[in-house]
Design a protein around this motif. Structure first.
Motif, PDB file in Angstrom:
ATOM      1  N   LEU A 178       0.812  -1.211   0.000  1.00  0.00           N
ATOM      2  CA  LEU A 178       0.000   0.000   0.000  1.00  0.00           C
ATOM      3  C   LEU A 178       0.848   1.264   0.000  1.00  0.00           C
ATOM      4  CD1 LEU A 178      -2.815  -0.992   2.533  1.00  0.00           C
ATOM      5  CD2 LEU A 178      -3.020  -0.782   0.060  1.00  0.00           C
ATOM      6  N   ASP A 179       2.153   1.120   0.216  1.00  0.00           N
ATOM      7  CA  ASP A 179       3.059   2.266   0.220  1.00  0.00           C
ATOM      8  C   ASP A 179       3.619   2.507  -1.175  1.00  0.00           C
ATOM      9  OD1 ASP A 179       2.730   2.578   2.937  1.00  0.00           O
ATOM     10  OD2 ASP A 179       4.474   1.353   3.449  1.00  0.00           O
ATOM     11  N   LYS A 180       4.218   3.687  -1.352  1.00  0.00           N
ATOM     12  CA  LYS A 180       4.974   3.968  -2.575  1.00  0.00           C
ATOM     13  C   LYS A 180       6.421   3.567  -2.324  1.00  0.00           C
ATOM     14  CE  LYS A 180       2.168   7.661  -4.585  1.00  0.00           C
ATOM     15  NZ  LYS A 180       2.125   9.070  -5.033  1.00  0.00           N
ATOM     16  N   ASN A 181       6.729   2.320  -2.656  1.00  0.00           N
ATOM     17  CA  ASN A 181       8.048   1.780  -2.335  1.00  0.00           C
ATOM     18  C   ASN A 181       9.129   2.235  -3.309  1.00  0.00           C
ATOM     19  OD1 ASN A 181       7.526  -0.428  -0.071  1.00  0.00           O
ATOM     20  ND2 ASN A 181       5.816  -0.480  -1.496  1.00  0.00           N
ATOM     21  N   PHE A 182       8.734   2.618  -4.501  1.00  0.00           N
ATOM     22  CA  PHE A 182       9.693   3.130  -5.482  1.00  0.00           C
ATOM     23  C   PHE A 182       9.282   4.569  -5.799  1.00  0.00           C
ATOM     24  CE2 PHE A 182       9.481  -1.479  -6.191  1.00  0.00           C
ATOM     25  CZ  PHE A 182      10.823  -1.819  -6.028  1.00  0.00           C
ATOM     26  N   LEU A 208      -1.905   3.656   6.744  1.00  0.00           N
ATOM     27  CA  LEU A 208      -1.883   3.998   5.327  1.00  0.00           C
ATOM     28  C   LEU A 208      -1.077   5.274   5.142  1.00  0.00           C
ATOM     29  CD1 LEU A 208      -5.651   3.478   4.457  1.00  0.00           C
ATOM     30  CD2 LEU A 208      -3.788   1.881   4.092  1.00  0.00           C
ATOM     31  N   THR A 209      -0.338   5.348   4.060  1.00  0.00           N
ATOM     32  CA  THR A 209       0.414   6.565   3.805  1.00  0.00           C
ATOM     33  C   THR A 209      -0.550   7.734   3.679  1.00  0.00           C
ATOM     34  OG1 THR A 209       0.355   6.097   1.446  1.00  0.00           O
ATOM     35  CG2 THR A 209       2.289   5.349   2.635  1.00  0.00           C
ATOM     36  N   GLN A 210      -0.091   8.918   4.044  1.00  0.00           N
ATOM     37  CA  GLN A 210      -0.968  10.077   4.123  1.00  0.00           C
ATOM     38  C   GLN A 210      -1.627  10.399   2.792  1.00  0.00           C
ATOM     39  OE1 GLN A 210      -1.725  11.454   6.978  1.00  0.00           O
ATOM     40  NE2 GLN A 210      -3.194  12.836   6.012  1.00  0.00           N
ATOM     41  N   ASP A 211      -0.863  10.301   1.706  1.00  0.00           N
ATOM     42  CA  ASP A 211      -1.436  10.648   0.407  1.00  0.00           C
ATOM     43  C   ASP A 211      -2.543   9.680   0.012  1.00  0.00           C
ATOM     44  OD1 ASP A 211       0.699   8.602  -0.168  1.00  0.00           O
ATOM     45  OD2 ASP A 211      -0.103   8.846  -2.189  1.00  0.00           O
ATOM     46  N   LEU A 212      -2.368   8.398   0.351  1.00  0.00           N
ATOM     47  CA  LEU A 212      -3.387   7.405   0.018  1.00  0.00           C
ATOM     48  C   LEU A 212      -4.657   7.676   0.808  1.00  0.00           C
ATOM     49  CD1 LEU A 212      -4.271   4.841  -1.404  1.00  0.00           C
ATOM     50  CD2 LEU A 212      -3.195   3.518   0.409  1.00  0.00           C
ATOM     51  N   MET A 236       0.350   3.806  -9.689  1.00  0.00           N
ATOM     52  CA  MET A 236       1.731   3.536 -10.106  1.00  0.00           C
ATOM     53  C   MET A 236       1.861   3.226 -11.591  1.00  0.00           C
ATOM     54  SD  MET A 236       3.356   1.432  -6.860  1.00  0.00           S
ATOM     55  CE  MET A 236       2.151   0.110  -6.869  1.00  0.00           C
ATOM     56  N   LEU A 237       0.742   3.153 -12.314  1.00  0.00           N
ATOM     57  CA  LEU A 237       0.801   2.876 -13.745  1.00  0.00           C
ATOM     58  C   LEU A 237       1.286   4.099 -14.509  1.00  0.00           C
ATOM     59  CD1 LEU A 237      -2.413   0.856 -14.706  1.00  0.00           C
ATOM     60  CD2 LEU A 237      -0.042   0.094 -14.889  1.00  0.00           C
TER      61      LEU A 237
END
Length: 557
Positions: A178-182, A208-212, A236-237
């Motif tokens: 659920l995070d932005k890992n890259f 959950l990350t704040q942006d999500l 992420m697409l």
């Protein structure tokens, strides 16, 4: 390949531990790779030192408790290539897969064909598990760049072991899907096989990350996490990118996930939904679907029912290359098991994404949704056992109670239990003349037409749906005949959610498709049905009389 199977059998003889088997095979492979076989008598720390990656070294050290090298030494009889072949697809050779977290090879092949990975493209597996999809995709297209995200550190280590045996470009990290890992990265192709049955209540919103959380706040109250995972996938697409995710059928039809599905359609993010066969996974018989994501300016979704495209196995089904070709063909053209539906039509069907809902309507001549001929659907009374005991009567009254067990042989079997009264709060659960009674849970489904005697009030049990029909449009016995037909039963099965105790929701029941014939024709069919039902009743009574007579044949003294 044959030696890889023999290697797996050897492991099962030495250890039933999949993780230990992988760790042992990798260490044996490195010893052969680096010519360290001569150091068999050296201390195990020296041999562990052959591993350059710290995460893999920690994994192997933990897996071989106490530095026990016996399992490793026993593998040196196998060649380096045999060990490599086993490691790249260890979960496929293992056989007993109850504790193996991996996407089936057949699904990896299918998804790879759908995504059509090209050279230099960036490919992500979000929830990469044992890296099965990454390895299969690399073998088909070695010139792409591959990324993986996995929460379980042992699975990350095993994936890293696999990719270290290739010459491909891989980057696998330990992290929450659920995070932005890259950071600042987007991907041309994404695949995701999320954990089944993960509910939102088990995920702390603060985690959950704040942006999500900010972007998806209005959808946080949905039932499952599936669509939040899918939201991250779509984020992420890259522009023009395509993603695919495994989804449970429940998340495609549940009323509690409706708002989430609506969000995806309104944002033009769903391209296709493919209903997969049951028993493709070794650890569950649950039937799933493959949802294809990407910008969809045409606002039409391709629905495919591939549930019969499989090669049957004793414990687990498989997809052959022919099955995969058939599914790919269905993606390109309409047929009996493939159709398109516009977003407006999907909205009318409560944003259901179950392909069966759309294909059945195509197959049934003059089909209309059940909801169009229903005036009201009511669940039976939610009486507790204590409440029921308090109002049960031992003598006949004008009040009775209808239970699921009272419906046998397609009819309501008397006598029904009597009640002293029907409390005012339960009055709305009483059945009316011509109502359809349908079992809510389990298979086979029971169907009956209500016909209470004049002056008699009958309270329906909570395991029943009481369906009041628009009698100007349909005949109750015509509807009953259809629900008990092959097409009707097939639809009820497909509408059911759950494996242990399948059940049908009200929203799903409204989308069932019935053939809408002229009322006079309906009444003719209804009359034929009722006549046949009366003959069956008479035959049952005759059979009961004959069975009773059997008991009196033996002469008494």
């Amino acid at each position: 390949m044959k030696m890889a199977w023999e290697l797996a059998n050897h492991f099962r003889g030495e250890t039933g531990d999949f993780v230990k088997a992988v760790a042992s095979a990798y260490l044996a492979y490195l010893m052969k790779e680096k010519g360290a076989e001569a150091g068999l008598n050296e201390h195990s720390d020296v041999i562990f030192g052959l591993i350059s990656d710290e995460q893999i070294r920690l994994f192997v050290t933990r897996s071989l408790t106490g530095g026990d090298m016996q399992a490793v030494f026993s593998l040196l009889q196998f060649s380096k290539e045999d060990l490599k072949t086993f490691l790249l697809h260890a979960e496929e050779y293992w056989g007993s897969k109850e504790d193996v977290n991996s996407t089936p090879a057949c699904i990896c092949r299918l998804v790879g064909k759908i995504l059509n990975i090209q050279p230099q493209e960036k490919v992500l597996d979000n929830c990469s598990g044992l890296g099965a999809f990454l390895i299969h995709s690399f073998e088909d297209q070695p010139r792409a760049e591959y990324f993986g995200i996995e929460f379980n550190r042992d699975l990350v280590a095993i994936s890293k072991i696999k990719v270290s045996l290739t010459e491909g470009q891989f980057n696998i990290v330990e992290g929450n899907a659920l995070d932005k890992n890259f950071q600042d990265s987007s991907f041309d192709k994404i695949f995701a096989h999320y954990p089944f049955g993960l509910r939102l209540r088990s995920v702390n919103a603060e985690e959950l990350t704040q942006d999500l959380y900010e972007d998806y706040r209005e959808l946080i109250n949905g039932a499952s996490v599936d669509w939040i995972f899918n939201f991250r996938l779509c984020q992420m697409l890259a522009k023009g990118g395509v993603g695919a995710a495994i989804a449970t059928l429940g998340s495609l039809v549940n009323t509690t996930d409706k708002v989430q599905r609506k969000f995806f359609l309104e944002n033009n993010l769903v391209k296709a939904v493919i209903k997969l066969p049951a028993k493709l996974f070794s650890y569950t018989s649950i039937q799933c679907a493959l949802v294809v994501f990407g910008k969809n300016e045409e606002r039409r979704v391709r629905f495919i029912d591939a549930s019969q495209q499989f090669v049957a196995g004793r414990r687990q089904n498989d997809l052959s290359e022919e099955n995969i070709s058939q599914i790919l063909s269905m993606l390109q053209q309409e047929g009996d098991y493939s159709c398109e539906a516009g977003y407006d039509e999907i909205a009318e069907k409560q944003y259901s994404l179950d392909p069966s809902r759309y294909l059945e309507e195509e197959r049934i001549k003059d089909g209309v949704r059940f909801g169009e001929v229903i005036e009201k659907i009511t669940r039976g009374a939610p009486c507790t056992a204590r409440e029921l005991d308090a109002i049960t009567s031992s003598v006949p009254t004008n009040f009775q109670y209808l239970m699921l067990t009272n419906i046998r042989g397609g009819d309501i079997q008397e006598p029904l239990p009597y009640l002293k009264e029907i409390p005012e709060k339960y009055q709305k659960y009483c059945i009316g003349e011509g109502d359809i009674l349908l079992s809510k849970n389990g298979y086979p489904f029971k169907v009956a037409v209500a016909s209470p005697r004049a002056g008699q009030q009958v309270l329906a049990n909570g395991n029943l749906y009481v369906i009041a029909l628009d009698r100007e449009k349909v005949d109750p016995y015509y509807i009953k005949a259809f629900l008990e037909s092959e097409k009707g039963i097939a639809q009820l099965k497909k509408l059911s959610v759950g494996t242990t105790m399948p059940n049908i929701g009200v929203a799903q029941l409204n989308t069932l498709v019935i053939p809408m014939r002229p009322l006079e024709e309906q009444k003719e069919i209804a009359l034929q049905y009722r006549t046949a039902l009366e003959r069956i009743k008479a035959l049952r009574m005759e059979l009961e009389d004959e069975e009773s007579a059997l008991k009196t044949l033996f002469p008494t003294e």
